[in-house]
Design a protein around this motif. Structure first.
Motif, PDB file in Angstrom:
ATOM      1  N   MET A   1     108.815 -84.928  59.087  1.00  5.43           N
ATOM      2  CA  MET A   1     109.803 -85.986  58.936  1.00  5.43           C
ATOM      3  C   MET A   1     110.977 -85.446  58.112  1.00  5.43           C
ATOM      4  N   LYS A   2     112.157 -85.576  58.646  1.00  2.00           N
ATOM      5  CA  LYS A   2     113.375 -85.156  57.937  1.00  2.00           C
ATOM      6  C   LYS A   2     114.096 -86.410  57.449  1.00  2.00           C
ATOM      7  N   LYS A   3     114.716 -86.297  56.301  1.00  2.00           N
ATOM      8  CA  LYS A   3     115.413 -87.442  55.729  1.00  2.00           C
ATOM      9  C   LYS A   3     116.888 -87.118  55.550  1.00  2.00           C
ATOM     10  N   ILE A   4     117.735 -88.068  55.908  1.00  2.00           N
ATOM     11  CA  ILE A   4     119.171 -87.953  55.661  1.00  2.00           C
ATOM     12  C   ILE A   4     119.462 -88.843  54.466  1.00  2.00           C
ATOM     13  N   GLU A   5     119.990 -88.228  53.405  1.00  2.00           N
ATOM     14  CA  GLU A   5     120.206 -88.950  52.148  1.00  2.00           C
ATOM     15  C   GLU A   5     121.692 -89.119  51.859  1.00  2.00           C
ATOM     16  N   ALA A   6     122.000 -90.122  51.061  1.00  2.00           N
ATOM     17  CA  ALA A   6     123.378 -90.334  50.611  1.00  2.00           C
ATOM     18  C   ALA A   6     123.768 -89.212  49.663  1.00  2.00           C
ATOM     19  N   ASN A   7     124.947 -88.650  49.855  1.00  2.00           N
ATOM     20  CA  ASN A   7     125.396 -87.571  48.972  1.00  2.00           C
ATOM     21  C   ASN A   7     126.241 -88.095  47.815  1.00  2.00           C
ATOM     22  N   MET A   8     126.403 -89.420  47.764  1.00  2.00           N
ATOM     23  CA  MET A   8     127.113 -90.071  46.659  1.00  2.00           C
ATOM     24  C   MET A   8     126.787 -91.553  46.691  1.00  2.00           C
ATOM     25  N   ALA A   9     127.079 -92.235  45.598  1.00  2.00           N
ATOM     26  CA  ALA A   9     126.897 -93.685  45.557  1.00  2.00           C
ATOM     27  C   ALA A   9     128.033 -94.343  46.325  1.00  2.00           C
ATOM     28  N   GLY A  10     127.728 -95.421  47.018  1.00  2.00           N
ATOM     29  CA  GLY A  10     128.771 -96.136  47.753  1.00  2.00           C
ATOM     30  C   GLY A  10     128.181 -97.254  48.581  1.00  2.00           C
ATOM     31  N   THR A  11     129.055 -97.882  49.350  1.00  2.00           N
ATOM     32  CA  THR A  11     128.676 -98.982  50.223  1.00  2.00           C
ATOM     33  C   THR A  11     128.614 -98.475  51.659  1.00  2.00           C
ATOM     34  N   VAL A  12     127.586 -98.884  52.389  1.00  2.00           N
ATOM     35  CA  VAL A  12     127.447 -98.477  53.786  1.00  2.00           C
ATOM     36  C   VAL A  12     128.463 -99.266  54.622  1.00  2.00           C
ATOM     37  N   LEU A  13     129.431 -98.545  55.206  1.00  2.00           N
ATOM     38  CA  LEU A  13     130.426 -99.180  56.081  1.00  2.00           C
ATOM     39  C   LEU A  13     129.911 -99.295  57.506  1.00  2.00           C
ATOM     40  N   GLN A  14     129.264 -98.226  57.984  1.00  2.00           N
ATOM     41  CA  GLN A  14     128.768 -98.206  59.355  1.00  2.00           C
ATOM     42  C   GLN A  14     127.505 -97.372  59.437  1.00  2.00           C
ATOM     43  N   LEU A  32     129.960 -93.983  54.591  1.00  2.00           N
ATOM     44  CA  LEU A  32     129.930 -94.663  53.296  1.00  2.00           C
ATOM     45  C   LEU A  32     131.351 -94.860  52.796  1.00  2.00           C
ATOM     46  N   GLU A  33     131.548 -95.892  51.989  1.00  2.00           N
ATOM     47  CA  GLU A  33     132.813 -96.074  51.287  1.00  2.00           C
ATOM     48  C   GLU A  33     132.539 -95.861  49.809  1.00  2.00           C
ATOM     49  N   SER A  34     133.287 -94.943  49.221  1.00  2.00           N
ATOM     50  CA  SER A  34     133.151 -94.662  47.806  1.00  2.00           C
ATOM     51  C   SER A  34     134.533 -94.395  47.233  1.00  2.00           C
ATOM     52  N   MET A  35     134.885 -95.084  46.189  1.00  2.00           N
ATOM     53  CA  MET A  35     136.191 -94.947  45.545  1.00  2.00           C
ATOM     54  C   MET A  35     137.332 -95.098  46.566  1.00  2.00           C
ATOM     55  N   LYS A  36     137.191 -96.101  47.455  1.00  2.00           N
ATOM     56  CA  LYS A  36     138.187 -96.431  48.479  1.00  2.00           C
ATOM     57  C   LYS A  36     138.393 -95.326  49.519  1.00  2.00           C
ATOM     58  N   MET A  37     137.432 -94.404  49.600  1.00  2.00           N
ATOM     59  CA  MET A  37     137.485 -93.356  50.620  1.00  2.00           C
ATOM     60  C   MET A  37     136.317 -93.548  51.573  1.00  2.00           C
ATOM     61  N   GLU A  38     136.557 -93.288  52.863  1.00  2.00           N
ATOM     62  CA  GLU A  38     135.484 -93.325  53.843  1.00  2.00           C
ATOM     63  C   GLU A  38     134.887 -91.925  53.952  1.00  2.00           C
ATOM     64  N   PHE A  59     124.562-101.355  49.228  1.00  2.00           N
ATOM     65  CA  PHE A  59     124.982-100.326  48.274  1.00  2.00           C
ATOM     66  C   PHE A  59     123.880 -99.301  48.159  1.00  2.00           C
ATOM     67  N   VAL A  60     124.258 -98.029  48.163  1.00  2.00           N
ATOM     68  CA  VAL A  60     123.276 -96.951  48.005  1.00  2.00           C
ATOM     69  C   VAL A  60     123.684 -96.043  46.855  1.00  2.00           C
ATOM     70  N   ASN A  61     122.701 -95.424  46.249  1.00  2.00           N
ATOM     71  CA  ASN A  61     122.933 -94.433  45.203  1.00  2.00           C
ATOM     72  C   ASN A  61     122.758 -93.040  45.784  1.00  2.00           C
ATOM     73  N   VAL A  65     117.539 -92.513  50.641  1.00  2.00           N
ATOM     74  CA  VAL A  65     117.306 -92.173  52.044  1.00  2.00           C
ATOM     75  C   VAL A  65     118.020 -93.199  52.927  1.00  2.00           C
ATOM     76  N   LEU A  66     118.846 -92.693  53.842  1.00  2.00           N
ATOM     77  CA  LEU A  66     119.577 -93.545  54.766  1.00  2.00           C
ATOM     78  C   LEU A  66     118.870 -93.631  56.115  1.00  2.00           C
ATOM     79  N   ILE A  67     118.449 -92.463  56.611  1.00  5.56           N
ATOM     80  CA  ILE A  67     117.894 -92.360  57.954  1.00  5.56           C
ATOM     81  C   ILE A  67     116.774 -91.336  57.942  1.00  5.56           C
ATOM     82  N   GLU A  68     115.720 -91.611  58.724  1.00  6.41           N
ATOM     83  CA  GLU A  68     114.628 -90.641  58.872  1.00  6.41           C
ATOM     84  C   GLU A  68     114.624 -90.133  60.304  1.00  6.41           C
ATOM     85  N   LEU A  69     114.374 -88.828  60.447  1.00  4.04           N
ATOM     86  CA  LEU A  69     114.340 -88.177  61.754  1.00  4.04           C
ATOM     87  C   LEU A  69     112.973 -87.557  62.005  1.00  4.04           C
TER      88      LEU A  69
END
Length: 71
Positions: A1-14, A32-38, A59-61, A65-69
């Protein structure tokens, strides 16, 4: 199982994939949206999406983990 993780804190836009989708290394899988950047989140390796652990607007930190493959 592979995991795709957030590389920064932010809000999930899509979330651009859903369970059952095949993804290739380097493909955008979420935004992700973080500091007004996508910030696109990319798969580091190829696989089939087995689970999406977040939803749009959540919101994620960094390191969450965002997605599992599966291979």
């Amino acid at each position: 199982m592979k995991k795709i993780e957030a590389n920064m804190a932010g809000t999930v836009l899509q979330v651009l994939v859903q369970p059952g989708d095949r993804v290739e290394a380097g493909q955008d899988v979420a935004v992700l949206e973080s500091m007004k950047m996508e910030v696109p989140i990319q798969a580091e390796s190829s696989g089939t999406v087995s689970a999406v652990k977040v939803e749009t607007g959540s919101f994620v930190n960094e390191g969450d983990v965002l997605i599992e493959l599966e291979d």
